[in-house]
Design an enzyme around this catalytic site. Structure first.
Site, mmCIF file in Angstrom:
data_model
loop_
_atom_site.group_PDB
_atom_site.id
_atom_site.type_symbol
_atom_site.label_atom_id
_atom_site.label_comp_id
_atom_site.label_asym_id
_atom_site.label_seq_id
_atom_site.Cartn_x
_atom_site.Cartn_y
_atom_site.Cartn_z
ATOM 1 N N ALA A 10 14.485 -18.474 -22.248
ATOM 2 C CA ALA A 10 14.764 -19.365 -20.843
ATOM 3 C C ALA A 10 13.871 -19.157 -19.603
ATOM 4 O O ALA A 10 13.370 -19.674 -18.730
ATOM 5 C CB ALA A 10 16.150 -18.703 -20.030
ATOM 6 N N ALA A 11 12.480 -19.106 -20.320
ATOM 7 C CA ALA A 11 11.294 -18.945 -18.790
ATOM 8 C C ALA A 11 10.307 -19.915 -19.253
ATOM 9 O O ALA A 11 9.278 -20.003 -18.241
ATOM 10 C CB ALA A 11 10.130 -17.424 -20.390
ATOM 11 N N ARG A 16 8.759 -31.314 -20.807
ATOM 12 C CA ARG A 16 9.212 -32.414 -20.875
ATOM 13 C C ARG A 16 10.480 -33.637 -19.608
ATOM 14 O O ARG A 16 10.190 -34.779 -19.753
ATOM 15 C CB ARG A 16 9.424 -32.867 -22.292
ATOM 16 C CG ARG A 16 8.058 -32.717 -23.055
ATOM 17 C CD ARG A 16 9.047 -32.163 -25.064
ATOM 18 N NE ARG A 16 8.689 -30.542 -24.719
ATOM 19 C CZ ARG A 16 9.708 -29.957 -25.882
ATOM 20 N NH1 ARG A 16 9.524 -30.836 -27.098
ATOM 21 N NH2 ARG A 16 9.253 -29.424 -25.912
ATOM 22 N N GLU A 155 6.570 -26.541 -37.806
ATOM 23 C CA GLU A 155 6.988 -27.189 -36.782
ATOM 24 C C GLU A 155 6.667 -28.773 -36.952
ATOM 25 O O GLU A 155 6.026 -28.848 -37.515
ATOM 26 C CB GLU A 155 6.026 -26.451 -35.248
ATOM 27 C CG GLU A 155 7.085 -25.870 -34.636
ATOM 28 C CD GLU A 155 8.387 -25.476 -33.925
ATOM 29 O OE1 GLU A 155 8.082 -26.186 -33.712
ATOM 30 O OE2 GLU A 155 8.898 -25.036 -34.613
ATOM 31 N N ASN A 228 15.244 -31.242 -24.551
ATOM 32 C CA ASN A 228 13.730 -30.943 -23.547
ATOM 33 C C ASN A 228 13.669 -32.452 -23.230
ATOM 34 O O ASN A 228 12.298 -32.308 -22.080
ATOM 35 C CB ASN A 228 12.811 -31.122 -24.557
ATOM 36 C CG ASN A 228 12.963 -30.159 -26.120
ATOM 37 O OD1 ASN A 228 13.295 -28.922 -25.972
ATOM 38 N ND2 ASN A 228 12.737 -30.773 -27.402
ATOM 39 N N ASN A 377 53.124 -36.752 14.543
ATOM 40 C CA ASN A 377 52.327 -37.644 14.453
ATOM 41 C C ASN A 377 51.368 -38.067 14.863
ATOM 42 O O ASN A 377 51.350 -38.274 16.735
ATOM 43 C CB ASN A 377 53.888 -38.447 14.190
ATOM 44 C CG ASN A 377 53.220 -39.698 13.601
ATOM 45 O OD1 ASN A 377 53.504 -40.612 11.690
ATOM 46 N ND2 ASN A 377 52.659 -40.910 14.450
ATOM 47 N N ASN A 386 35.505 -34.926 19.200
ATOM 48 C CA ASN A 386 34.943 -33.048 19.341
ATOM 49 C C ASN A 386 33.489 -32.707 20.226
ATOM 50 O O ASN A 386 33.485 -32.130 19.779
ATOM 51 C CB ASN A 386 35.338 -33.138 18.099
ATOM 52 C CG ASN A 386 33.884 -34.286 17.239
ATOM 53 O OD1 ASN A 386 33.939 -34.528 17.631
ATOM 54 N ND2 ASN A 386 34.354 -33.056 15.700
#
Ligand code: UD1
Ligand code: CA
Length: 456
Positions: A10-11, A16, A155, A228, A377, A386
């Site tokens: 996860a680095a 992209r 790849e 990606n 009511n 407020n």
């Protein structure tokens, strides 16, 4: 029993994605994709889980917290280099290591389990999880020998046009003999199109050293989607959305149209609840049994009891009891607490307010910073005033009080138990128990005045 370890990659920046947010933190159905991966790994009962962090390391660690250990990859030199960073934590242990990319949020525990079982049974040093893709563009391709034996991965950017025709792809999930993994990582080179150290090269190196390497082919390509870019992000969201909807339907929730109903990964919904079209249940929301949500409602980080209806309304970070009705067209803003059998009708906004059991605000009101007791009511068009321009103040309306239509309750102010406020009043002082407050100009009738004006 073989020990199992997991490494999550996860680095990367996720170039992209073209985003300021690090890729693995992009949410899929409301949950960062790397957290999906980690949660699925938790289902495996791994002895150690190491997440490799780099870009956005602090944010990733903050997101995952105690769910993982962390190893820093200061420079992103490739997936093999990333895995190497875990060496100081688990490099000298015996066992099987599963490596998963943080950008494959759809991978299931069951598939990882099957991969690990296959790996342990064959006694391979490396097993690669592969899938057959209709469009393999962008993925690594699995090159097999004449006898079907896995030789290596190539790849996309390094593949010859012949190799690019291969449709069996590397899903980015692998199993390794832990010691063989760290020994072989040292031999990986970066003489390729991207100048990176590729993790799948470990498989090719082991094969060339006559070690047994294997592939486990999963038949569900969608599960292995690697996100990606944003096009695949939307695709992953679609798959996850259907998966979550199916889980709830199997648990007894009716979803009229699952294609336009959006439920977060973390949401809990009770049986016999009906989700009408256009509904979004987001964040850590919990909805009880027999509710009707929608059409067109958005519930975010809120808890809802049983038998409650939320029609065409927005509910944010609030709690709603049972047999309560909200909407159509109501806005329940954060920190509101509606009790049982409360009624919030159309065009009512509630903010940071409590309404106890049986109270009603049926039409066109603003209730902000208010404490409303039981069976109160609140008439149509009532406003809790407020804000004085600098500070917010509290309006208190005690049980059984009755607020006439079109009243302004100027906070801080209290209407005590059972008191009445006449319609059209502007209330600036407390109203004592069981009394009637009238705060408006007295009506004056000028008889014959119209004829006088007519001047005839
Ligand atoms: C990778 C595989 C490819 C496979 C695909 C499956 C490699 C070289 N290629 O390609 O064979 O088909 O996944 O989805 O492994 N990361 C790091 N440090 C780095 C580089 C990457 O932690 O130095 C992390 C990224 O954050 C990401 C994961 O590793 O979560 C995969 O990296 P990515 O660049 O997305 O690889 P792909 O090109 O998709
Ligand atoms: Ca990827």
């Amino acid at each position: 029993m073989t020990n199992t370890y997991a490494i999550v990659l996860a680095a990367g920046q996720g170039t992209r994605m073209k985003s300021n947010l690090y890729k693995v933190l992009h949410p899929v159905c409301g949950k960062p994709m790397v957290e999906h991966v980690i949660d699925h790994i938790h289902g495996l009962g791994a002895n150690r889980i190491v997440t490799i962090v780099g870009h956005g390391a602090e944010l990733v660690e903050e997101t995952l917290g105690e769910k993982s250990e962390y190893a820093l990859q200061a420079q992103q030199l490739g997936t093999a280099h990333a895995v190497q960073q875990a060496e100081k934590l688990i490099g000298d242990l015996d066992g099987t290591t599963i490596v998963v990319c943080g950008d494959t949020p759809l991978i299931r525990s069951e598939t990882m389990e099957a991969l690990i079982a296959h790996h342990n049974e064959t006694g391979a040093k490396a097993t690669i999880l592969t899938a057959i893709a209709d469009d393999p563009t962008g993925y690594g391709r699995i090159i097999r020998g004449a006898d079907g034996q896995v030789l290596r991965n190539v790849e996309q950017k390094d593949a010859t046009s012949e190799e690019q025709k291969v449709t069996e792809i590397n899903t980015g999930t692998y199993c390794f003999d832990n010691r063989a993994l760290f020994d072989t990582l040292k031999k990986v080179k970066n003489d390729n199109a991207q100048g990176e150290y590729y993790l799948p090269d470990v498989v090719g190196i082991l094969q060339s050293e006559q070690a047994l390497v294997s592939a486990y082919v999963t038949d569900d390509f969608s599960e292995t989607l690697g996100v990606n870019d944003r096009v695949v992000l939307a695709e992953a969201e679609g798959v996850m959305r259907r998966r979550i909807a199916e889980k709830h339907m199997r648990n007894g929730v009716t979803i009229i149209n699952p294609d336009n109903t959006y439920i977060s990964a973390a949401a809990e919904i009770g049986r016999d609840t009906v989700l009408q079209p256009g509904t979004m249940i987001e964040g850590q929301s919990v909805i009880g049994e027999n509710c009707t949500i929608g059409p067109n409602s958005q519930i975010v980080d809120s808890q809802i009891g049983e038998g409650t209806t939320v029609h065409s309304s927005v509910v944010l970070s609030s709690t709603i009891g049972s047999a309560t009705t909200v909407g159509p067209f109501a806005h329940i803003r954060p920190d509101s607490n509606l009790g049982d059998r409360v009624k919030i009708g159309n065009f009512v906004e509630v903010k940071k307010s409590t309404l106890e059991e049986g109270s009603k605000v049926s039409h066109l009101s603003y209730i902000g910073d208010a404490k409303i007791g039981e069976r109160v009511n609140i008439g149509c068009g009532t406003i809790t005033v407020n804000y004085d321009g600098k500070h917010k103040h509290v309006t208190t309306v005690e049980s059984d009080a009755f607020i006439g239509c079109n009243s302004n309750l100027i906070a801080p102010v209290t209407v005590e138990k059972g008191a009445y406020v006449a319609a059209g009043s502007t209330i600036t002082e407390n109203v004592p128990e069981s009394s009637l407050a009238i705060g408006r100009a007295r009506q004056e009738n000028k008889e014959g005045y119209v004829q006088k004006l007519n001047l005839n």
